[in-house]
Design an enzyme around this catalytic site. Structure first.
Site, PDB file in Angstrom:
ATOM      1  N   GLY A  53      36.031  37.448  73.423  1.00 13.46           N
ATOM      2  CA  GLY A  53      35.158  37.112  74.538  1.00 13.46           C
ATOM      3  C   GLY A  53      35.428  35.793  75.237  1.00 13.46           C
ATOM      4  O   GLY A  53      34.596  35.304  75.995  1.00 13.46           O
ATOM      5  N   HIS A  57      57.710  42.998  84.135  1.00 13.67           N
ATOM      6  CA  HIS A  57      57.147  44.334  83.918  1.00 13.67           C
ATOM      7  C   HIS A  57      55.677  44.316  84.309  1.00 13.67           C
ATOM      8  O   HIS A  57      55.064  43.254  84.418  1.00 13.67           O
ATOM      9  CB  HIS A  57      57.283  44.722  82.441  1.00 13.67           C
ATOM     10  CG  HIS A  57      56.683  43.700  81.531  1.00 13.67           C
ATOM     11  ND1 HIS A  57      57.423  42.700  80.949  1.00 13.67           N
ATOM     12  CD2 HIS A  57      55.400  43.492  81.127  1.00 13.67           C
ATOM     13  CE1 HIS A  57      56.627  41.921  80.219  1.00 13.67           C
ATOM     14  NE2 HIS A  57      55.398  42.372  80.320  1.00 13.67           N
ATOM     15  N   ARG A  61      54.588  29.730  84.969  1.00 11.19           N
ATOM     16  CA  ARG A  61      55.397  29.962  83.778  1.00 11.19           C
ATOM     17  C   ARG A  61      55.775  31.433  83.863  1.00 11.19           C
ATOM     18  O   ARG A  61      54.932  32.296  84.106  1.00 11.19           O
ATOM     19  CB  ARG A  61      54.568  29.657  82.532  1.00 11.19           C
ATOM     20  CG  ARG A  61      55.271  29.932  81.204  1.00 11.19           C
ATOM     21  CD  ARG A  61      54.966  31.340  80.704  1.00 11.19           C
ATOM     22  NE  ARG A  61      55.482  31.537  79.363  1.00 11.19           N
ATOM     23  CZ  ARG A  61      55.525  32.727  78.772  1.00 11.19           C
ATOM     24  NH1 ARG A  61      55.098  33.803  79.397  1.00 11.19           N
ATOM     25  NH2 ARG A  61      55.999  32.830  77.543  1.00 11.19           N
ATOM     26  N   ASP A  70      57.156  34.907  82.515  1.00  8.76           N
ATOM     27  CA  ASP A  70      57.307  35.686  81.290  1.00  8.76           C
ATOM     28  C   ASP A  70      58.646  36.443  81.256  1.00  8.76           C
ATOM     29  O   ASP A  70      59.068  36.998  82.279  1.00  8.76           O
ATOM     30  CB  ASP A  70      56.126  36.675  81.219  1.00  8.76           C
ATOM     31  CG  ASP A  70      56.009  37.327  79.859  1.00  8.76           C
ATOM     32  OD1 ASP A  70      55.976  36.595  78.858  1.00  8.76           O
ATOM     33  OD2 ASP A  70      55.951  38.567  79.802  1.00  8.76           O
ATOM     34  N   GLU A  74      60.580  31.495  80.699  1.00 10.84           N
ATOM     35  CA  GLU A  74      60.528  31.786  79.270  1.00 10.84           C
ATOM     36  C   GLU A  74      61.922  32.239  78.841  1.00 10.84           C
ATOM     37  O   GLU A  74      62.321  33.381  79.060  1.00 10.84           O
ATOM     38  CB  GLU A  74      59.519  32.888  78.943  1.00 10.84           C
ATOM     39  CG  GLU A  74      59.380  33.059  77.417  1.00 10.84           C
ATOM     40  CD  GLU A  74      58.805  34.408  76.984  1.00 10.84           C
ATOM     41  OE1 GLU A  74      58.627  35.293  77.840  1.00 10.84           O
ATOM     42  OE2 GLU A  74      58.564  34.579  75.780  1.00 10.84           O
ATOM     43  N   HIS A  89      51.705  31.113  71.704  1.00  6.33           N
ATOM     44  CA  HIS A  89      51.037  32.383  71.386  1.00  6.33           C
ATOM     45  C   HIS A  89      52.021  33.431  70.865  1.00  6.33           C
ATOM     46  O   HIS A  89      51.616  34.504  70.441  1.00  6.33           O
ATOM     47  CB  HIS A  89      50.345  32.911  72.639  1.00  6.33           C
ATOM     48  CG  HIS A  89      51.303  33.246  73.737  1.00  6.33           C
ATOM     49  ND1 HIS A  89      52.059  32.286  74.398  1.00  6.33           N
ATOM     50  CD2 HIS A  89      51.678  34.424  74.273  1.00  6.33           C
ATOM     51  CE1 HIS A  89      52.826  32.875  75.295  1.00  6.33           C
ATOM     52  NE2 HIS A  89      52.616  34.159  75.231  1.00  6.33           N
ATOM     53  N   ASP A  90      53.317  33.133  70.918  1.00  7.07           N
ATOM     54  CA  ASP A  90      54.340  34.108  70.541  1.00  7.07           C
ATOM     55  C   ASP A  90      54.943  33.860  69.166  1.00  7.07           C
ATOM     56  O   ASP A  90      55.917  34.533  68.800  1.00  7.07           O
ATOM     57  CB  ASP A  90      55.484  34.087  71.566  1.00  7.07           C
ATOM     58  CG  ASP A  90      55.155  34.927  72.787  1.00  7.07           C
ATOM     59  OD1 ASP A  90      54.389  35.903  72.652  1.00  7.07           O
ATOM     60  OD2 ASP A  90      55.680  34.619  73.879  1.00  7.07           O
ATOM     61  N   ASP A 139      51.634  36.420  65.624  1.00 11.67           N
ATOM     62  CA  ASP A 139      50.502  36.979  66.347  1.00 11.67           C
ATOM     63  C   ASP A 139      50.131  38.320  65.725  1.00 11.67           C
ATOM     64  O   ASP A 139      50.990  39.026  65.248  1.00 11.67           O
ATOM     65  CB  ASP A 139      50.800  37.075  67.864  1.00 11.67           C
ATOM     66  CG  ASP A 139      51.851  38.094  68.224  1.00 11.67           C
ATOM     67  OD1 ASP A 139      51.535  39.281  68.391  1.00 11.67           O
ATOM     68  OD2 ASP A 139      53.016  37.663  68.345  1.00 11.67           O
ATOM     69  N   ARG A 180      46.647  33.416  67.317  1.00 11.69           N
ATOM     70  CA  ARG A 180      45.764  33.450  68.491  1.00 11.69           C
ATOM     71  C   ARG A 180      44.296  33.444  68.052  1.00 11.69           C
ATOM     72  O   ARG A 180      43.456  34.118  68.658  1.00 11.69           O
ATOM     73  CB  ARG A 180      46.067  34.692  69.325  1.00 11.69           C
ATOM     74  CG  ARG A 180      47.505  34.777  69.817  1.00 11.69           C
ATOM     75  CD  ARG A 180      47.852  36.150  70.412  1.00 11.69           C
ATOM     76  NE  ARG A 180      49.254  36.207  70.843  1.00 11.69           N
ATOM     77  CZ  ARG A 180      49.848  37.259  71.396  1.00 11.69           C
ATOM     78  NH1 ARG A 180      49.146  38.384  71.590  1.00 11.69           N
ATOM     79  NH2 ARG A 180      51.116  37.224  71.759  1.00 11.69           N
TER      80      ARG A 180
END
Lengths: 577, 577
Positions: free
Chosen positions: B173, B248, B329, B331, B360, B426-427, B471, B475
């Site tokens: 949330g 994508h 940034r 991706d 990236e 986060h990766d 992940d 996260r």
């Protein structure tokens, strides 16, 4: 093993797609350092999920220059991204692995973090496409003011056609009509492409100081004359390439004239790089605006200005779409930005996807030959060693072979096939001048041109053994007087061009050196393509030299049996397979 | 001397203008091989007319990696084209000269034919411009679903904020409002830039499967919420950078949905790379269209299609011009073509010439960092060695120093100043996870971030010592429970960020290694800018180590006098000048 000599870059020069699913990888090593070089590769996303392992493929040494060997391999792949590294097995038995610019002593240390990476998708979008017709084709360069007057011109209106050396500004009366009327000569020689130095309206005789980019120079003829020239050439199967002088204009070009008149008020102010006004235009003094070679008569165009770009592109569109021009040789192209040329290529290729672009860069040109700027350059890196070895005996056979190896090793394979291998041009003394007028040497130089991979360029008159020192002397009037024509040279050129035309091995085959004998000044190399195999032997020595390679085979140039003796300054092409 | 190790390329990486009239030249040599390296240079057109001679300037060793040294020099020039070559005086007393990719033993052999060439004009048009505000600035990365719920959200509507590890698809949330409401925390930390992973409408919690590029994801809030966020950030002097997912889309993006419905009849057929129809969209099976990592849920956009380009550019325009976004940034940016990114940069810079672009790319990224594509990349080449040395003790101090040297030596100086030096994201698992939860190690990693040149990136929660494996575990919901917050870590981050902010030496100064002691795991380096000189000492050892450098100077972090003992896993910043 010298690890520091190993060079690879995960970028367009060393890693590219040849076609969809076909990838070329290249790596450089110290000369004679390696026993075996293997490419190890995998599918990035499948490997990271443990779905596939690592594949291995041995690489081939394709070229050698003074210090380095170059290895290549082509792999068939169908994947999103390629991951790879190299295995080197040295002649000293040392084994090392190279990934992501670091060396490892173990093959089991490669993870997702330390291989080289290449996106196949991206590389396929970036494929370097050159026209099929150009690969190995022969070019004939014409300096229009000096090629042929053509009918309807009276000698009394011009300087003497045969005077030499000429004044820098003399006008002999060559014209487009002269070219068209003599096209059967060009066709008979056997070339595939006509390239003319500039033909747009300009005050000088060389026309590199353009006055009007959309007008044929009145001294050369009319738009109609040019239309006929192109049609006639196309009918004969010849391509026509123009000289694009977009680095600078002349001072009589309307935008520059407007600035000379109106100063900063001119709407063309930003078409040039002008520091202040009034303009300094005195010979021998540095002008207060950018210009070619500090010469005030050739002010540099601001090709970063979108208006200038659009104007130049409209020029390109006009001559390609209305007249069928097949490509552009770009004057002083290394002094114009990469960004401009990238856009230029898109525009030219949109007009005709089978057209060709050749830059004028006198030095190593790989930054422009990666697929998105030019297809080729005026290859002075061919001309210099041919001159140094054959004409002036300043370098050895092995120096020469090393420099040919550098060309093969350093350039993108697609560029290599279409490099404009010249021996002279309107910008330099003719080969024969350097060769002290020894015509045997000219034959050897021409033989090298016609047997090496690339696009050999014949400068008008070479085929009749014309000579000349620095310009203007290298721009003499073409020898049309049959008494003065060297018919033997013409037949020689015709023969070796015809042999080239029939031979993929000569046009684009790999070169493998067989004899590099500095003592005897003897050079023998194979050219190979598919099943075809030819042996070229060149004796640059002042004496005859024995060479018993393939005695009994036929020399294709003279159609005689090769007896094992190479006379002084002679060459043969033997059919081996 | 190992000549084969010498590398220079007359191209953007090794030869560029810093500003009009200021040129940087770089050359690489074998490590520890040279005594002196001199640049020799002249004015191409003046030299060819014998108007000027050759100038000489000694080059400075600016970096060292495992195998190589990198020398640079900056020269002031006002000329059309630069001609140059290098003089190497080896430690073994050998002297050699290098021009146009060939070596010479004599300095008097250089003519117009064998120097390197660079058009000054072109290089000035191609100057790599990065925003002044970015050089050395600190970035704070937010994963919006996990940063803060914000007011008006009820816990019962979501999964437990503090559950960990979470399911891949759980929703906690987090919202844009949550970011805005907690911006004082971000500001207090002292960072300069907020970067959020994607916030556009998408079904997943990470939002990398975009459904609508012009809509804020309803779970994150509204366009109005985002407008407030950017305004609030700008008022606080913070920049806002979005995640551009242009490689994508998701499958619910209208063009892809249209194809799923209409097949080849869809007007969007060419927006993707589709092999045949119907589409294969089964988990675990290779789809019959290009996609990210073979995952059918992220079909690859055809960015070669001008319609797709224009659409993406309209997205970029919208968020920059309507909302004031300061940069992107990008991706999976290494899987999209250079040609696309070049056009992308022009568009982004047209919207805001002070904006920034970060790719990236997980590996050496110089092909994209030459001035016409990105300004920077997510610098995993910083993160990997920090992890390997500090967290896992897998590499030595000298390995680490070599890898920092590689970054300085290989990258364009403008890129180097803005590299996003991260330690987690986060990766990937958080640094603390690799460090086996040793918070002293996290402090050392953060200290390295804040003292090295570049843009350090703090991943939300690092400042409270959050941990997490791969992940989704990396996260986790941000720790807002004061009981659970590591306040000491927050104060540490705050302090070293504040020190960095005040110090050009830390932000962009040159690094000079003073101690690289593998036995004691002790590393000391100076950072220097103008008159300012700082010494950073890091002891990665499990024991205390004596280090008597500058005893008595003040450690800026603790504001105490340095006594000459470095406790285990500790670091100081001493003010030397």
């Amino acid at each position: 093993m010298i690890k520091e000599a190993i060079f690879h870059k995960m970028d367009k020069e060393y890693c590219y797609a040849l076609e969809a699913g076909k990838f070329l990888l290249k790596v450089r090593t110290k000369r004679d350092d390696m026993h075996i070089v293997n490419l190890k590769y995998t599918d990035k996303y499948a490997f990271s999920r443990d779905v596939v392992g690592i594949f291995s493929q041995e690489m081939t040494k394709v070229a050698t220059d003074r210090l380095f060997d170059y290895y290549e391999t082509v792999i068939d792949i169908d994947m999103i991204c390629l991951r790879y590294y190299f295995e080197f097995i040295g002649k000293d038995k040392e084994v090392t692995y190279y990934g992501a610019y670091e060396f490892y002593s173990q093959d089991d240390k490669f993870t997702c973090d330390n291989m080289f990476d290449a996106s196949q998708q991206v590389r396929e979008e970036e494929i370097f496409e050159t026209p099929e017709w150009a690969r190995g084709a022969v070019v004939y360069q014409i300096f229009p003011e000096r090629f042929a007057r053509g009918s309807k011109r009276e000698a009394k209106d011009y300087d003497d056609w045969n005077m030499a050396p000429m004044e820098y500004n003399s006008k002999l009366g060559g014209s487009l009509r002269g070219i068209t009327e003599n096209m059967s000569h060009i066709k008979e020689l056997g070339v595939d492409v006509i390239y003319t130095t500039p033909i747009f309206s300009a005050p000088s005789n060389h026309k590199y100081d353009t006055e009007d980019y959309k007008k044929i120079d009145p001294e050369f003829g009319t738009e109609e004359d040019f239309k006929v020239l192109v049609e006639e050439a196309h009918q004969k199967g010849l391509k026509v390439i123009l000289d694009g002088v977009f680095n600078h204009s002349g001072t009589s070009f309307l935008p520059f004239k407007d600035i000379m008149e109106k100063g900063q008020e001119s709407k063309y102010w930003d078409w040039y790089y002008i520091k202040d006004f009034p303009l300094k235009m005195t010979r021998g003094e540095k002008p207060n605006f950018h210009s070619f070679a500090y010469y005030y008569g050739m002010p540099k165009l601001n090709t970063a200005n979108p208006e200038v770009r659009e104007y130049i592109f409209s020029v390109v569109d006009y001559w390609m779409n209305e007249f069928g021009v097949d490509g552009w040789r770009l004057d002083v192209s290394d002094e114009v930005s990469h960004d401009f040329w990238r856009e230029f290529r898109k525009r030219v290729r949109k007009n005709n996807k089978d057209s060709i672009i050749i830059g004028e860069v006198w030095y190593e040109s790989s930054p422009w030959l990666l697929g998105d700027e030019y297809d080729s350059v005026m290859n002075y890196l061919f001309r210099n060693p041919v001159r140094d070895w054959i004409a002036e005996s300043k370098i050895s056979v092995s120096d020469f072979a090393d420099q040919m190896g550098a060309i093969r090793g350093r350039y993108h394979i697609r560029a290599h096939e279409v490099l404009w291998n010249l021996i002279d041009s309107h910008d330099a003394p003719r080969f024969l001048h350097f060769a002290n007028e020894d015509k045997r040497k000219l034959k050897l130089a021409a033989l090298l041109q016609m047997t090496m991979t690339g696009m050999p360029m014949v400068y008008y008159g070479d085929e009749y053994a014309m000579t000349g020192a620095n310009d203007p002397d290298c721009r003499r009037g073409m020898v049309w007087d049959e008494e003065k024509q060297d018919k033997d040279m013409f037949e020689y050129y015709k023969k070796i061009i015809a042999l080239r035309k029939d031979s993929d091995a000569l046009k684009k085959g790999e070169r493998i050196d067989v004899i590099v004998d500095d003592n005897n000044e003897l050079y023998a190399f194979k050219k190979i393509s598919g099943e075809e195999e030819l042996l070229v032997i060149i004796n640059a020595n002042n004496s005859a030299v024995e060479c018993d390679l393939h005695v009994g085979k036929t020399d294709l140039i003279t159609n005689t049996i090769y007896q094992g003796i190479m006379p002084s300054k002679s060459g043969v092409i033997l059919k081996i397979k």
